[in-house]
Design an enzyme around this catalytic site. Structure first.
Site, PDB file in Angstrom:
ATOM      1  CG  ASP A  75      -4.869   3.000   1.051  1.00 24.31           C
ATOM      2  OD1 ASP A  75      -5.566   2.410   1.891  1.00 24.31           O
ATOM      3  OD2 ASP A  75      -5.181   3.065  -0.152  1.00 24.31           O
ATOM      4  CD  GLN A  85      -3.052   8.272  -5.977  1.00 25.51           C
ATOM      5  OE1 GLN A  85      -3.141   9.333  -6.579  1.00 25.51           O
ATOM      6  NE2 GLN A  85      -3.497   7.130  -6.472  1.00 25.51           N
ATOM      7  CG  ASP A 114      -0.977   6.715  -1.275  1.00 23.24           C
ATOM      8  OD1 ASP A 114      -1.868   6.209  -0.566  1.00 23.24           O
ATOM      9  OD2 ASP A 114      -0.829   6.440  -2.466  1.00 23.24           O
ATOM     10  CB  THR A 161       1.850   7.009  -6.436  1.00 21.52           C
ATOM     11  OG1 THR A 161       0.452   6.982  -6.771  1.00 21.52           O
ATOM     12  CG2 THR A 161       1.986   6.844  -4.934  1.00 21.52           C
TER      13      THR A 161
END
Length: 382
Positions: A229, A179, A202, A143
């Site tokens: 998110d 992500q 993300d 990530t």
């Protein structure tokens, strides 16, 4: 964000495989006609740096100019960052698309990036790595490694710039680590004014350098979009007058499509995310998005995620009945620090009070940018 144990169960796939890249291109009115516009502008004798000087007429010795067509000191943002060998440099960035990854290390403090046109749509820093993208030397980026831009230095400021990650899931069905971070910010006193953050999962990673470091960040008049998110991390972050937009999806047949916020505030930190005077819109069906879910990462199981949303308009895309949900059953959202105050719009209607904790007037008096950011007052420079 996080590892596979903390992620959204079903891997989203874009129904419009070129939507992100098309949107980026459509939004850049000055410099994206296959390079023709900057050259035409230069031929007319107009500086690509507007009122911010030029290499022949610097605002200061610590001002560097970036232009992809060669009219500045450097043609890439990273080259200019590397050249800024001490504190206090300003990068003036001409309109254009800068397809690169950029890292501002801890030594390059008090750095400012300015989009020269004054319109964030004109200056775009973008790349297309995802967490599961294979690295040239083996392994995957993860990530954090997927971030187009990484800011670790303290005192960073950006104005009128778009930070984007245009990695598309539909182009890479073989990759499960979806992500794809547009920017990861870890430095204390990091300010973003009139900036845009584009991605899917993300998008904006508002974090800190270490678990015990409470990095303060300020976002004003910014725009962020995504699906899963897409604003997350453990920073103490104030989002003032910002616009958040949730994207539609075609791979799922039922809600939720995703989550706007996923804070991971350290338990010892009294201040997490504060959203004030903003709005949340959606391109998805009504009630198909959650406002937030808490991220308690495996690296910090003592985290107590904190989010306060106040005086913000929540559009119909937010599930008003149950705006919060768990990321992990072991850390229910009710045990975290989620609260609202005087929000408006169809997504803010309180029909099940226990699902929507509200601040009292006394509590709201301490949920302000001044309380969150202390002796740092970045709004005075807006």
């Amino acid at each position: 964000m996080g590892g596979s144990g903390q992620r959204f169960g079903r891997r989203p796939v874009s129904g419009r495989p070129f939507a992100r890249r098309s949107f980026l291109a459509a939004g850049i009115g000055t410099a994206l006609t296959l390079g023709a516009a900057p050259y035409a502008r230069a031929a007319r004798g107009r500086s690509p740096f507007g009122r911010y000087g030029s290499p022949s007429a610097r605002l200061s010795a610590l001002t560097l100019y970036v232009d992809a067509t060669g009219a500045g000191d450097y043609t890439t943002v990273q080259a200019a960052v590397t050249a800024a060998s001490s504190s206090g440099y300003t990068l003036v960035i001409a309109p254009g698309v800068y397809r690169e990854t950029v890292a501002v290390g801890v030594a390059r403090t008090e750095m400012t990036w300015i989009g020269a046109s004054g319109n964030a749509r004109d200056v775009v820093v973008v790349y297309d790595n995802a967490a599961g993208t294979p690295k040239p030397g083996g392994g995957t980026y993860g990530t954090t490694g997927s971030a187009t831009t990484l800011v670790q230095a303290g005192g960073f400021t950006a104005r009128d710039i778009t930070f984007a990650n245009d990695w598309l899931r539909a182009d890479h069905p073989e990759i499960t680590g979806t992500q794809a971070v547009a920017i990861k910010v870890q430095g204390d006193r990091s300010a973003f004014l009139r900036c845009r953050f584009l991605g899917h999962q993300d998008t904006l990673y508002a974090d800190s350098m270490a678990l015990g470091t409470f990095a303060r960040q300020y976002f004003r008049d910014c725009y962020a979009e995504g699906d899963v998110d897409f604003v997350f991390g453990r920073a103490t972050a104030v989002f003032e007058r910002c616009h958040f937009h949730t994207l539609t999806r075609t791979d799922l047949t039922s809600a939720p499509y995703g989550f706007v916020f996923a804070p991971s505030t350290a338990g010892a930190n009294p201040r997490g995310y504060l959203v004030t005077g903003g709005r949340i819109t959606s391109g998805a069906p009504d009630a198909y998005y959650k406002l937030a879910r808490p991220w308690v990462p495996s690296s910090d199981t003592t985290a107590r995620p904190m989010l306060t949303v106040r005086e913000t308009r929540l559009g119909a895309g937010i599930d008003a009945v149950a705006p919060y949900t768990n990321m992990s059953s072991g850390f229910p959202w009710q045990d975290q620090r989620f609260a609202e105050y005087r929000n408006t719009g169809p997504g803010a209607v309180v029909s099940v009070p226990e699902n929507r904790p509200q601040l009292t007037r006394t509590e709201a008096a301490s949920a302000t940018r001044e309380a969150y950011l202390g002796d740092w007052t970045p709004w005075e420079r807006c």
